[in-house]
Design a protein around this motif. Structure first.
Motif, short mmCIF file in Angstrom:
data_model
loop_
_atom_site.label_atom_id
_atom_site.label_comp_id
_atom_site.label_asym_id
_atom_site.label_seq_id
_atom_site.Cartn_x
_atom_site.Cartn_y
_atom_site.Cartn_z
N PRO A 69 0.83 -1.21 0.00
CA PRO A 69 0.00 0.00 0.00
C PRO A 69 0.86 1.26 0.00
CG PRO A 69 -0.63 -1.51 1.77
CD PRO A 69 0.66 -2.00 1.23
N SER A 70 0.39 2.29 -0.65
CA SER A 70 1.10 3.56 -0.68
C SER A 70 0.95 4.28 0.66
CB SER A 70 0.57 4.46 -1.80
OG SER A 70 1.15 5.74 -1.71
N PRO A 110 9.58 12.68 -11.53
CA PRO A 110 8.80 13.80 -10.97
C PRO A 110 8.03 13.39 -9.71
CG PRO A 110 7.66 12.86 -12.85
CD PRO A 110 8.99 12.17 -12.78
N CYS A 111 8.10 14.23 -8.69
CA CYS A 111 7.35 13.98 -7.45
C CYS A 111 5.87 14.20 -7.70
CB CYS A 111 7.83 14.92 -6.35
SG CYS A 111 9.54 14.67 -5.87
N THR A 387 6.80 4.84 -3.95
CA THR A 387 7.68 5.99 -4.13
C THR A 387 6.91 7.30 -4.23
OG1 THR A 387 7.62 5.65 -6.52
CG2 THR A 387 9.42 4.61 -5.31
N ILE A 388 7.58 8.40 -3.84
CA ILE A 388 7.02 9.73 -4.02
C ILE A 388 7.02 10.11 -5.50
CG2 ILE A 388 9.26 10.81 -3.59
CD1 ILE A 388 5.77 12.30 -2.83
N TYR A 389 7.97 9.56 -6.27
CA TYR A 389 8.01 9.92 -7.68
C TYR A 389 7.03 9.08 -8.48
CZ TYR A 389 11.24 5.90 -8.13
OH TYR A 389 11.82 4.66 -8.09
N SER A 390 6.63 9.62 -9.59
CA SER A 390 5.62 8.98 -10.43
C SER A 390 6.24 7.91 -11.32
CB SER A 390 4.93 10.02 -11.31
OG SER A 390 4.06 9.41 -12.23
N ASP A 402 6.15 3.32 -7.79
CA ASP A 402 6.94 2.11 -7.79
C ASP A 402 7.13 1.61 -6.35
OD1 ASP A 402 8.35 0.02 -8.85
OD2 ASP A 402 10.13 1.17 -9.39
N HIS A 403 7.76 0.46 -6.20
CA HIS A 403 8.03 -0.12 -4.87
C HIS A 403 9.00 0.76 -4.09
CE1 HIS A 403 7.66 -4.17 -7.26
NE2 HIS A 403 6.54 -3.47 -7.26
#
Length: 485
Positions: A69-70, A110-111, A387-390, A402-403
């Motif tokens: 989960p994010s 990119p965040c 991850t914070i990035y897309s 991503d993981h």
């Protein structure tokens, strides 16, 4: 060859089988010698030295969100994320982190800030995504949220194996198997360890039976997976034309044959097979009643939501988990699949949370109103975070994550865990852990064992020349005392 020589050779051969196998089993596990002659069908009492001290928990329900989960979009919210949305993730934050094959080829990172609304809830103002976790926001005063979990694994199979068994490689016992081995069962008619699986609407990662396997422990300690339709356990029901007494007679004959084999070869797996046959026979009298949720009053069914009426749903499994621990099952683990959101995260995460939000909160309320939360430990979480990035193109409704193993979030409740508490701190990108507050998955498992009255360094099994344990033999593990009341 004279008859005396023949008789002597038969004698040496026969004694060699027994003595050699007994010596081998002693080397592998001395505990087997003490139980080698236990009667067939004996209960699973655990080891006499456990618990090591007075436990806070008698039982565990582990709500495992398979896929990761994010944490960014659920609990570890930072208002600052809105400011750097769309900006490149600084190298000073990423620090050359190992990436998965799914984003290692990206030219930009990119965040992306959460596409949801967060609010503070509870007495301590805990940030929760109010859009997709409205029910969980109502129980924040009953749970501890750990925001600084971390793991070295970056791919699903090693990560989920790691958090369930203590190592990334296959073949080691799961947490529930260790508990069955050390503490045994409270109910002779039910296994100590039960697994149920529900399916979400996102990308589904594979689950393997070894995730609840007993590894090098005796086979009777493996988890029993209950099916969502048909017979809860295969071959549990008697076939047509066979009544319970006939089955008992057949089982007695089979046990006699197995006992002959054990007396000759002293193979501990033979004793495990006898024990499992007996357990299956005893389960016939209890499982059907446990699965009959229509016995519950309507207000309890309403608490878990409409999906409780759907066999195999997470809601139904949560209610069944409460019924099982109420009947003495030591450890119940619910796997809910579908959290691997590499794309279309906003919509897929919303769907996943709709499946689990109300039932998970209902489980806490249900246990609490029955006075069971005081000695039932509930754990919610997955194998890593996101991850914070897309991942992929950054759009309002199509981006993914991503993981991410450097930090992720779980929550725990009941059985001596602080209520209304948050532990661990991450940076503004929810990417790295700050202030030395990290909780490795080994530490989490050590803490779970501690709440059950077990010193994690003392729950061991001799295998491959090492005193193996759930928390590993190479790196130290520590009980997370700050989260304990």
């Amino acid at each position: 060859m004279d008859s005396l020589t023949t008789q002597r050779r038969k004698f040496l051969l026969g004694t060699g089988y027994g003595l050699g196998a007994t010596a081998l089993s002693t080397l592998l596990n001395p505990e087997l010698v003490g139980t080698a002659n236990a009667a067939a069908g004996a209960s699973n009492p655990g080891l006499p030295q456990f618990p090591n001290f007075a436990p806070k928990a008698k039982r565990i329900i582990y709500l495992f969100m398979a896929g990761g989960p994010s944490h960014i979009d659920t609990f570890d919210y930072k208002p600052e994320m809105r400011k750097f949305h769309g900006q490149e993730l600084p190298e000073s934050v990423r620090q050359g982190q190992r990436l998965t094959g799914m984003t290692s080829g990206q030219s930009t990172f990119p965040c992306v800030a959460p596409m949801f609304n967060f609010e503070r809830f509870g007495q301590h103002g805990t940030w929760v995504n109010k859009d997709i976790l409205p029910y969980t926001s109502g129980i924040v005063d009953d749970i501890t949220i750990i925001k600084s979990m971390h793991t070295e694994a970056v791919n699903h199979d090693p990560a989920i194996t790691y958090i369930n068994t203590g190592v990334q490689q296959q073949g080691k016992p799961a947490l529930g198997s260790w508990l069955s081995y050390g503490l045994g069962s409270e109910n002779d008619n039910m296994p100590a360890y039960i697994v149920m699986i529900s399916r979400g609407r996102g990308q589904l990662q594979a689950l393997y039976d070894r995730l609840w396997g007993s590894g090098f422990l005796p086979a009777r300690h493996q988890g029993v997976k209950l099916r969502s339709s048909g017979e809860p356990v295969l071959y549990l029901n008697n076939p047509p034309g066979i009544d319970r007494q006939s089955r008992r007679s057949m089982l007695d004959g089979l046990n006699e044959l197995n006992q002959v084999a054990y007396d000759k070869f002293a193979d501990p797996e033979t004793q495990a097979r006898i024990s499992q046959y007996e357990m299956a026979f005893r389960m016939q009298s209890e499982v059907p009643d446990l699965m009959a949720i229509e016995q519950e009053p309507q207000h309890v069914l309403d608490l878990y939501g409409d999906d409780v009426q759907k066999p195999g749903s997470f809601a139904r499994n949560c209610l069944l988990a409460r019924r099982m621990v109420q009947q003495g099952v030591r450890y119940v683990q619910l796997f809910h699949r579908g959290w691997d959101q590499h794309g279309s995260l906003p919509s897929k995460l919303r769907q996943q949370c709709k499946d689990i939000d109300q039932p998970a909160a209902a489980l806490i309320k249900d246990l609490k109103q029955r006075g069971m939360l005081d000695d039932t430990l509930v754990v919610w979480g997955g194998e890593f975070g996101r991850t914070i990035y897309s991942q992929g193109k950054l759009t309002a409704d199509n981006h993914g994550r991503d993981h991410h193993g450097r930090c992720f979030t779980i929550w725990m409740a009941g059985a001596g865990i602080k209520r209304g508490f948050e532990y661990g701190m991450t940076d503004d990108h929810s990417y790295n852990i700050l202030n030395n507050t990290g909780v490795h998955i080994r530490d989490m498992n050590a803490t779970i064992l501690h709440q059950l009255g077990i010193d994690h360094e003392k729950l061991t099994f001799k295998f491959q020349g090492l005193d193996q344990r759930l928390t590993g033999v190479e790196e130290p593990a520590h009980v997370v005392h700050p989260i304990l009341s």
